[in-house]
Motif scaffolding. Structure first.
Motif, PDB file in Angstrom:
ATOM      1  N   TYR A  11       3.144  -9.726  10.084  1.00 26.15           N
ATOM      2  CA  TYR A  11       1.843 -10.266  10.234  1.00 26.15           C
ATOM      3  C   TYR A  11       1.648 -11.197   9.096  1.00 26.15           C
ATOM      4  O   TYR A  11       0.868 -10.932   8.300  1.00 26.15           O
ATOM      5  CB  TYR A  11       0.845  -9.187  10.064  1.00 26.15           C
ATOM      6  N   THR A 144       1.982  -4.993   2.835  1.00 27.67           N
ATOM      7  CA  THR A 144       0.903  -5.868   3.286  1.00 27.67           C
ATOM      8  C   THR A 144       0.730  -5.785   4.801  1.00 27.67           C
ATOM      9  O   THR A 144      -0.375  -5.899   5.323  1.00 27.67           O
ATOM     10  CB  THR A 144       1.201  -7.326   2.882  1.00 27.67           C
ATOM     11  N   ILE A 148      -2.807  -5.318   6.883  1.00 29.53           N
ATOM     12  CA  ILE A 148      -3.251  -6.286   7.879  1.00 29.53           C
ATOM     13  C   ILE A 148      -3.419  -5.621   9.238  1.00 29.53           C
ATOM     14  O   ILE A 148      -4.384  -5.878   9.965  1.00 29.53           O
ATOM     15  CB  ILE A 148      -2.263  -7.461   7.969  1.00 29.53           C
ATOM     16  N   GLU A 152      -6.790  -5.412  11.362  1.00 26.86           N
ATOM     17  CA  GLU A 152      -6.928  -5.839  12.755  1.00 26.86           C
ATOM     18  C   GLU A 152      -7.624  -4.758  13.583  1.00 26.86           C
ATOM     19  O   GLU A 152      -8.447  -5.053  14.449  1.00 26.86           O
ATOM     20  CB  GLU A 152      -5.534  -6.119  13.348  1.00 26.86           C
ATOM     21  N   SER A 215      -3.620  -9.611   2.505  1.00 24.29           N
ATOM     22  CA  SER A 215      -4.261  -9.130   3.735  1.00 24.29           C
ATOM     23  C   SER A 215      -5.644  -9.758   3.905  1.00 24.29           C
ATOM     24  O   SER A 215      -6.043 -10.103   5.026  1.00 24.29           O
ATOM     25  CB  SER A 215      -4.368  -7.599   3.713  1.00 24.29           C
ATOM     26  N   VAL A 218      -5.052 -13.389   5.179  1.00 24.97           N
ATOM     27  CA  VAL A 218      -4.621 -13.463   6.577  1.00 24.97           C
ATOM     28  C   VAL A 218      -5.779 -13.148   7.521  1.00 24.97           C
ATOM     29  O   VAL A 218      -6.028 -13.857   8.497  1.00 24.97           O
ATOM     30  CB  VAL A 218      -3.443 -12.505   6.839  1.00 24.97           C
ATOM     31  N   LEU A 219      -6.510 -12.068   7.227  1.00 25.14           N
ATOM     32  CA  LEU A 219      -7.618 -11.680   8.093  1.00 25.14           C
ATOM     33  C   LEU A 219      -8.760 -12.693   8.027  1.00 25.14           C
ATOM     34  O   LEU A 219      -9.377 -13.023   9.046  1.00 25.14           O
ATOM     35  CB  LEU A 219      -8.117 -10.285   7.701  1.00 25.14           C
TER      36      LEU A 219
END
Length: 380
Positions: A11, A144, A148, A152, A215, A218-219
Protein backbone atom coordinates in the motif's frame (compact mmCIF):
# COMPACT_ATOMS: atom_id res chain seq x y z
CA UNK A 1 10.66 14.37 -3.81
CA UNK A 2 13.06 11.59 -3.48
CA UNK A 3 11.66 9.35 -1.15
CA UNK A 4 12.55 8.00 0.66
CA UNK A 5 12.61 10.02 -0.22
CA UNK A 6 10.24 10.13 -1.28
CA UNK A 7 10.26 6.81 -1.31
CA UNK A 8 7.21 1.81 -0.57
CA UNK A 9 4.98 -0.92 0.14
CA UNK A 10 2.21 -2.83 -1.09
CA UNK A 11 0.00 0.00 0.00
CA UNK A 12 2.64 2.51 -0.70
CA UNK A 13 3.41 5.71 -2.15
CA UNK A 14 5.85 7.59 -4.02
CA UNK A 15 6.38 11.21 -4.39
CA UNK A 16 5.10 10.99 -7.84
CA UNK A 17 1.67 9.52 -7.80
CA UNK A 18 -1.39 8.82 -9.56
CA UNK A 19 -1.85 8.84 -13.37
CA UNK A 20 0.35 10.68 -15.94
CA UNK A 21 -0.95 13.78 -17.70
CA UNK A 22 -2.65 13.52 -21.03
CA UNK A 23 -0.14 10.93 -21.99
CA UNK A 24 -1.13 8.40 -19.35
CA UNK A 25 0.46 5.11 -18.58
CA UNK A 26 -2.89 3.43 -18.06
CA UNK A 27 -2.96 -0.31 -18.04
CA UNK A 28 -5.89 -1.23 -20.32
CA UNK A 29 -8.48 -3.70 -19.07
CA UNK A 30 -7.48 -7.34 -19.55
CA UNK A 31 -10.11 -7.79 -22.24
CA UNK A 32 -8.85 -4.80 -24.19
CA UNK A 33 -5.17 -5.40 -23.80
CA UNK A 34 -3.47 -6.56 -26.92
CA UNK A 35 -0.61 -9.01 -26.55
CA UNK A 36 2.87 -7.52 -26.64
CA UNK A 37 4.36 -7.41 -30.07
CA UNK A 38 6.85 -10.18 -30.54
CA UNK A 39 10.36 -8.93 -30.30
CA UNK A 40 9.23 -5.40 -29.35
CA UNK A 41 11.87 -3.86 -27.12
CA UNK A 42 9.44 -1.56 -25.33
CA UNK A 43 6.93 -4.34 -24.64
CA UNK A 44 9.43 -6.85 -23.30
CA UNK A 45 8.25 -7.42 -19.69
CA UNK A 46 11.74 -8.30 -18.45
CA UNK A 47 13.11 -4.84 -19.19
CA UNK A 48 10.58 -2.78 -17.16
CA UNK A 49 10.71 -5.25 -14.27
CA UNK A 50 14.50 -5.05 -14.09
CA UNK A 51 14.38 -1.27 -14.54
CA UNK A 52 11.89 -0.90 -11.69
CA UNK A 53 13.90 -3.13 -9.35
CA UNK A 54 17.15 -1.42 -10.31
CA UNK A 55 15.80 2.09 -9.69
CA UNK A 56 14.41 1.04 -6.28
CA UNK A 57 17.74 -0.45 -5.23
CA UNK A 58 19.67 2.55 -6.60
CA UNK A 59 17.61 5.01 -4.58
CA UNK A 60 18.00 3.10 -1.32
CA UNK A 61 21.73 2.48 -1.77
CA UNK A 62 22.47 6.09 -2.80
CA UNK A 63 20.54 7.48 0.17
CA UNK A 64 22.29 5.12 2.56
CA UNK A 65 25.68 6.07 1.11
CA UNK A 66 25.04 9.79 1.62
CA UNK A 67 23.58 9.31 5.10
CA UNK A 68 26.41 7.07 6.28
CA UNK A 69 29.17 8.55 8.38
CA UNK A 70 28.79 12.04 9.83
CA UNK A 71 26.22 13.43 7.40
CA UNK A 72 23.58 15.45 9.28
CA UNK A 73 22.16 17.87 6.68
CA UNK A 74 19.10 15.75 5.99
CA UNK A 75 16.82 18.63 5.02
CA UNK A 76 19.45 19.87 2.59
CA UNK A 77 19.72 16.39 1.05
CA UNK A 78 15.97 16.27 0.52
CA UNK A 79 15.99 19.78 -0.95
CA UNK A 80 18.66 18.82 -3.49
CA UNK A 81 16.70 15.72 -4.43
CA UNK A 82 13.53 17.76 -4.94
CA UNK A 83 15.31 20.30 -7.12
CA UNK A 84 16.83 17.52 -9.23
CA UNK A 85 13.40 15.89 -9.60
CA UNK A 86 11.65 19.12 -10.68
CA UNK A 87 14.39 19.98 -13.17
CA UNK A 88 14.35 16.45 -14.60
CA UNK A 89 10.61 16.23 -15.19
CA UNK A 90 10.56 19.76 -16.58
CA UNK A 91 13.22 18.79 -19.11
CA UNK A 92 11.24 15.67 -19.99
CA UNK A 93 8.09 17.76 -20.42
CA UNK A 94 9.90 20.24 -22.67
CA UNK A 95 11.17 17.30 -24.73
CA UNK A 96 7.64 15.92 -25.12
CA UNK A 97 8.39 12.73 -23.18
CA UNK A 98 5.83 13.38 -20.45
CA UNK A 99 3.02 15.82 -19.74
CA UNK A 100 1.62 17.35 -16.57
CA UNK A 101 -0.51 20.36 -15.78
CA UNK A 102 0.98 23.83 -15.36
CA UNK A 103 1.36 25.33 -11.91
CA UNK A 104 -1.81 26.72 -10.35
CA UNK A 105 -1.78 28.59 -7.03
CA UNK A 106 -5.28 27.32 -6.23
CA UNK A 107 -4.25 23.69 -6.72
CA UNK A 108 -1.03 24.34 -4.80
CA UNK A 109 -3.03 25.54 -1.77
CA UNK A 110 -5.16 22.41 -1.87
CA UNK A 111 -2.13 20.14 -2.15
CA UNK A 112 0.21 21.88 0.30
CA UNK A 113 -0.96 19.91 3.41
CA UNK A 114 -0.09 16.67 1.59
CA UNK A 115 3.35 18.04 0.79
CA UNK A 116 3.92 18.74 4.48
CA UNK A 117 2.99 15.14 5.31
CA UNK A 118 5.39 13.97 2.62
CA UNK A 119 8.22 16.05 4.05
CA UNK A 120 7.59 14.47 7.44
CA UNK A 121 7.63 11.02 5.86
CA UNK A 122 10.84 11.41 3.90
CA UNK A 123 12.69 13.24 6.66
CA UNK A 124 11.91 10.61 9.30
CA UNK A 125 12.72 7.93 6.73
CA UNK A 126 16.13 9.48 6.08
CA UNK A 127 16.83 9.64 9.83
CA UNK A 128 15.82 6.00 10.29
CA UNK A 129 18.00 4.92 7.37
CA UNK A 130 20.87 6.89 8.87
CA UNK A 131 20.80 4.83 12.06
CA UNK A 132 19.63 1.44 10.74
CA UNK A 133 21.01 -0.95 8.16
CA UNK A 134 19.23 -1.30 4.82
CA UNK A 135 17.90 -4.83 5.60
CA UNK A 136 16.45 -3.73 8.95
CA UNK A 137 15.03 -0.53 7.43
CA UNK A 138 13.41 -2.53 4.62
CA UNK A 139 11.91 -5.06 7.02
CA UNK A 140 10.49 -2.44 9.38
CA UNK A 141 9.02 -0.53 6.44
CA UNK A 142 6.56 -3.43 6.09
CA UNK A 143 4.86 -2.32 9.29
CA UNK A 144 3.53 0.72 7.45
CA UNK A 145 1.37 -1.63 5.38
CA UNK A 146 -0.44 -2.72 8.53
CA UNK A 147 -1.16 0.86 9.62
CA UNK A 148 -2.44 1.81 6.17
CA UNK A 149 -4.61 -1.31 5.89
CA UNK A 150 -6.35 -0.60 9.20
CA UNK A 151 -6.60 3.07 8.30
CA UNK A 152 -8.49 1.92 5.21
CA UNK A 153 -10.77 -0.16 7.43
CA UNK A 154 -11.51 2.77 9.76
CA UNK A 155 -11.94 5.56 7.20
CA UNK A 156 -12.70 3.97 3.85
CA UNK A 157 -14.69 0.86 4.70
CA UNK A 158 -11.87 -1.51 3.85
CA UNK A 159 -11.52 -5.13 4.92
CA UNK A 160 -8.73 -7.41 6.06
CA UNK A 161 -8.87 -11.07 5.06
CA UNK A 162 -7.47 -13.98 7.03
CA UNK A 163 -4.53 -14.40 4.65
CA UNK A 164 -3.77 -10.67 4.88
CA UNK A 165 -3.84 -10.92 8.67
CA UNK A 166 -1.41 -13.84 8.48
CA UNK A 167 0.97 -11.74 6.36
CA UNK A 168 0.76 -8.98 8.99
CA UNK A 169 1.79 -11.49 11.63
CA UNK A 170 4.83 -12.45 9.54
CA UNK A 171 5.73 -8.78 9.10
CA UNK A 172 5.67 -8.20 12.84
CA UNK A 173 7.66 -11.39 13.44
CA UNK A 174 10.33 -10.40 10.90
CA UNK A 175 10.66 -6.98 12.55
CA UNK A 176 11.10 -8.54 15.98
CA UNK A 177 13.75 -10.94 14.65
CA UNK A 178 15.56 -8.09 12.85
CA UNK A 179 15.63 -5.91 15.98
CA UNK A 180 16.81 -8.81 18.13
CA UNK A 181 19.53 -9.73 15.61
CA UNK A 182 20.72 -6.12 15.42
CA UNK A 183 20.90 -5.66 19.20
CA UNK A 184 22.51 -9.09 19.70
CA UNK A 185 25.21 -8.30 17.13
CA UNK A 186 25.83 -4.87 18.69
CA UNK A 187 26.26 -6.31 22.18
CA UNK A 188 28.53 -9.16 21.11
CA UNK A 189 30.74 -7.45 18.54
CA UNK A 190 31.22 -3.91 19.79
CA UNK A 191 33.54 -2.67 22.51
CA UNK A 192 31.13 0.19 23.11
CA UNK A 193 27.91 -1.82 23.15
CA UNK A 194 25.96 0.81 25.07
CA UNK A 195 26.56 3.49 22.44
CA UNK A 196 25.78 1.06 19.63
CA UNK A 197 22.50 -0.04 21.20
CA UNK A 198 21.60 3.60 21.84
CA UNK A 199 22.13 4.34 18.14
CA UNK A 200 19.90 1.42 17.18
CA UNK A 201 17.19 2.54 19.58
CA UNK A 202 17.25 5.99 17.99
CA UNK A 203 16.82 4.31 14.60
CA UNK A 204 13.84 2.28 15.83
CA UNK A 205 12.17 5.42 17.21
CA UNK A 206 12.66 7.26 13.91
CA UNK A 207 11.34 4.18 12.10
CA UNK A 208 8.19 4.16 14.23
CA UNK A 209 7.61 7.86 13.54
CA UNK A 210 8.25 7.23 9.85
CA UNK A 211 5.62 4.48 9.73
CA UNK A 212 3.07 6.83 11.31
CA UNK A 213 4.00 9.68 8.94
CA UNK A 214 3.91 7.40 5.90
CA UNK A 215 0.49 5.98 6.69
CA UNK A 216 -0.84 9.50 7.36
CA UNK A 217 0.55 10.65 4.01
CA UNK A 218 -0.92 7.77 2.03
CA UNK A 219 -4.35 7.99 3.65
CA UNK A 220 -4.41 11.78 3.47
CA UNK A 221 -3.38 11.78 -0.17
CA UNK A 222 -6.09 9.29 -1.02
CA UNK A 223 -8.67 11.81 0.16
CA UNK A 224 -7.00 14.86 -1.33
CA UNK A 225 -6.41 13.26 -4.73
CA UNK A 226 -10.16 13.22 -5.30
CA UNK A 227 -10.28 17.01 -5.05
CA UNK A 228 -7.47 17.67 -7.50
CA UNK A 229 -7.66 14.65 -9.83
CA UNK A 230 -3.87 14.75 -10.07
CA UNK A 231 -2.03 12.36 -12.37
CA UNK A 232 1.36 10.75 -11.67
CA UNK A 233 3.58 13.56 -12.83
CA UNK A 234 1.17 16.23 -11.60
CA UNK A 235 1.65 14.85 -8.12
CA UNK A 236 5.40 14.55 -8.51
CA UNK A 237 5.64 18.12 -9.79
CA UNK A 238 3.59 19.69 -7.00
CA UNK A 239 5.11 17.56 -4.23
CA UNK A 240 8.66 18.45 -5.16
CA UNK A 241 8.06 22.06 -6.14
CA UNK A 242 6.10 22.91 -2.99
CA UNK A 243 8.59 21.11 -0.78
CA UNK A 244 11.62 23.11 -1.95
CA UNK A 245 10.88 26.38 -0.07
CA UNK A 246 9.86 24.46 3.06
CA UNK A 247 13.05 22.41 3.01
CA UNK A 248 15.20 25.50 2.42
CA UNK A 249 13.65 27.19 5.47
CA UNK A 250 14.12 24.11 7.66
CA UNK A 251 17.68 23.43 6.59
CA UNK A 252 18.78 26.96 7.52
CA UNK A 253 16.73 27.11 10.71
CA UNK A 254 17.43 23.65 12.10
CA UNK A 255 20.70 22.41 10.61
CA UNK A 256 24.26 23.52 11.31
CA UNK A 257 25.72 25.51 8.41
CA UNK A 258 29.04 26.34 10.04
CA UNK A 259 32.14 25.77 7.93
CA UNK A 260 33.24 23.04 10.32
CA UNK A 261 30.02 21.09 9.91
CA UNK A 262 29.97 21.59 6.14
CA UNK A 263 33.48 20.14 5.88
CA UNK A 264 32.39 17.23 8.07
CA UNK A 265 29.39 16.52 5.84
CA UNK A 266 31.34 17.00 2.62
CA UNK A 267 34.92 15.86 3.28
CA UNK A 268 37.21 16.84 0.44
CA UNK A 269 38.12 13.25 -0.39
CA UNK A 270 34.46 12.18 -0.83
CA UNK A 271 32.84 15.47 -1.86
CA UNK A 272 32.33 14.61 -5.53
CA UNK A 273 30.94 11.14 -4.83
CA UNK A 274 28.53 12.48 -2.20
CA UNK A 275 27.15 15.10 -4.58
CA UNK A 276 26.85 12.47 -7.31
CA UNK A 277 24.93 10.15 -4.97
CA UNK A 278 22.58 12.98 -3.93
CA UNK A 279 21.79 13.84 -7.55
CA UNK A 280 21.39 10.19 -8.53
CA UNK A 281 18.97 9.54 -5.67
CA UNK A 282 16.88 12.48 -6.89
CA UNK A 283 16.81 11.02 -10.40
CA UNK A 284 15.81 7.67 -8.94
CA UNK A 285 12.44 9.02 -7.78
CA UNK A 286 11.64 9.88 -11.39
CA UNK A 287 12.87 6.48 -12.58
CA UNK A 288 10.74 4.64 -10.02
CA UNK A 289 7.58 6.50 -11.03
CA UNK A 290 8.12 5.87 -14.72
CA UNK A 291 9.30 2.27 -14.48
CA UNK A 292 6.48 1.26 -12.10
CA UNK A 293 3.92 2.58 -14.58
CA UNK A 294 5.84 0.97 -17.45
CA UNK A 295 5.92 -2.35 -15.57
CA UNK A 296 2.13 -2.45 -15.18
CA UNK A 297 1.53 -1.25 -18.73
CA UNK A 298 3.41 -4.11 -20.37
CA UNK A 299 2.59 -6.82 -17.80
CA UNK A 300 -0.32 -6.60 -15.37
CA UNK A 301 -1.21 -5.26 -11.94
CA UNK A 302 -0.87 -8.79 -10.56
CA UNK A 303 2.64 -9.18 -11.93
CA UNK A 304 3.52 -5.76 -10.58
CA UNK A 305 2.31 -6.72 -7.10
CA UNK A 306 4.49 -9.82 -7.11
CA UNK A 307 7.46 -7.84 -8.41
CA UNK A 308 7.00 -5.40 -5.55
CA UNK A 309 7.07 -8.26 -3.04
CA UNK A 310 10.06 -9.93 -4.68
CA UNK A 311 11.89 -6.60 -4.85
CA UNK A 312 12.23 -6.61 -1.08
CA UNK A 313 14.88 -9.32 -1.25
CA UNK A 314 17.41 -7.62 -3.56
CA UNK A 315 17.00 -4.32 -1.67
CA UNK A 316 17.77 -6.06 1.61
CA UNK A 317 20.66 -7.97 0.07
CA UNK A 318 22.10 -4.72 -1.32
CA UNK A 319 22.61 -3.62 2.28
CA UNK A 320 24.64 -6.75 2.96
CA UNK A 321 26.68 -6.31 -0.21
CA UNK A 322 27.41 -2.57 -0.26
CA UNK A 323 27.48 -1.80 3.46
CA UNK A 324 28.62 -3.42 6.69
CA UNK A 325 25.25 -4.85 7.68
CA UNK A 326 25.86 -7.91 9.87
CA UNK A 327 25.40 -11.24 8.11
CA UNK A 328 24.23 -13.63 10.82
CA UNK A 329 21.68 -16.40 10.99
CA UNK A 330 19.11 -14.20 12.81
CA UNK A 331 19.58 -11.30 10.38
CA UNK A 332 19.24 -13.55 7.34
CA UNK A 333 16.21 -15.22 8.94
CA UNK A 334 14.59 -11.81 9.41
CA UNK A 335 15.14 -11.00 5.73
CA UNK A 336 13.64 -14.33 4.66
CA UNK A 337 10.58 -13.96 6.92
CA UNK A 338 10.09 -10.38 5.73
CA UNK A 339 10.38 -11.52 2.13
CA UNK A 340 7.81 -14.29 2.67
CA UNK A 341 5.45 -11.84 4.39
CA UNK A 342 5.59 -9.63 1.32
CA UNK A 343 4.77 -12.55 -0.94
CA UNK A 344 1.87 -13.66 1.26
CA UNK A 345 0.52 -10.10 1.34
CA UNK A 346 0.75 -9.82 -2.46
CA UNK A 347 -1.10 -13.12 -2.88
CA UNK A 348 -3.74 -11.99 -0.36
CA UNK A 349 -4.35 -8.75 -2.26
CA UNK A 350 -4.51 -10.58 -5.59
CA UNK A 351 -7.15 -12.95 -4.20
CA UNK A 352 -9.08 -10.06 -2.67
CA UNK A 353 -9.01 -8.17 -5.96
CA UNK A 354 -10.42 -11.23 -7.74
CA UNK A 355 -13.55 -11.24 -5.57
CA UNK A 356 -16.81 -9.53 -6.64
CA UNK A 357 -16.64 -5.76 -6.31
CA UNK A 358 -19.64 -5.46 -3.96
CA UNK A 359 -18.50 -4.60 -0.45
CA UNK A 360 -14.87 -4.74 -1.39
CA UNK A 361 -12.34 -2.12 -0.40
CA UNK A 362 -12.34 0.60 -3.10
CA UNK A 363 -8.65 0.17 -3.74
CA UNK A 364 -9.31 -3.48 -4.49
CA UNK A 365 -10.83 -2.57 -7.85
CA UNK A 366 -8.72 -3.01 -10.98
CA UNK A 367 -5.95 -0.45 -10.77
CA UNK A 368 -4.13 1.51 -13.42
CA UNK A 369 -0.40 1.70 -13.75
CA UNK A 370 -0.50 5.11 -12.16
CA UNK A 371 -2.52 3.89 -9.22
CA UNK A 372 0.04 1.15 -8.72
CA UNK A 373 2.87 3.63 -8.65
CA UNK A 374 0.95 5.35 -5.83
CA UNK A 375 1.84 2.33 -3.70
CA UNK A 376 5.52 2.43 -4.44
CA UNK A 377 7.35 4.65 -2.06
CA UNK A 378 7.74 2.22 0.72
CA UNK A 379 9.24 -0.36 -1.52
CA UNK A 380 12.60 1.32 -1.42
Amino acid sequence: MAEDKKKTDEYTIEMNKVDQGSRTFEAPPPSARSPPASGSFGNNPILPVLSYCGSSIMMTVMNKYVLSGDFNLNFFLLCVQSIVCVVTIQVCKSSGLITYRDFSSDEAKKWFPITLLLIGMIYTGSKALQFLSIPVYTIFKNLTIILIAYGEVLWFGGSVTGLTLFSFGLMVLSSIIAAWADIKHAVESSTDATAKVSTLNAGYIWMLINCLCTSSYVLGMRKRIKLTNFKDFDTMFYNNLLSIPVLIVFTFLVEDWSSTNINRNFPEADRSSIWFAMILSGLSSVFISYTSAWCVRVTSSTTYSMVGALNKLPIAISGLVFFDAPVTFPSVSAIVVGFVSGLVYAVAKIKQNAKPRIGVLPTANPVSASSQSLRDGLRS
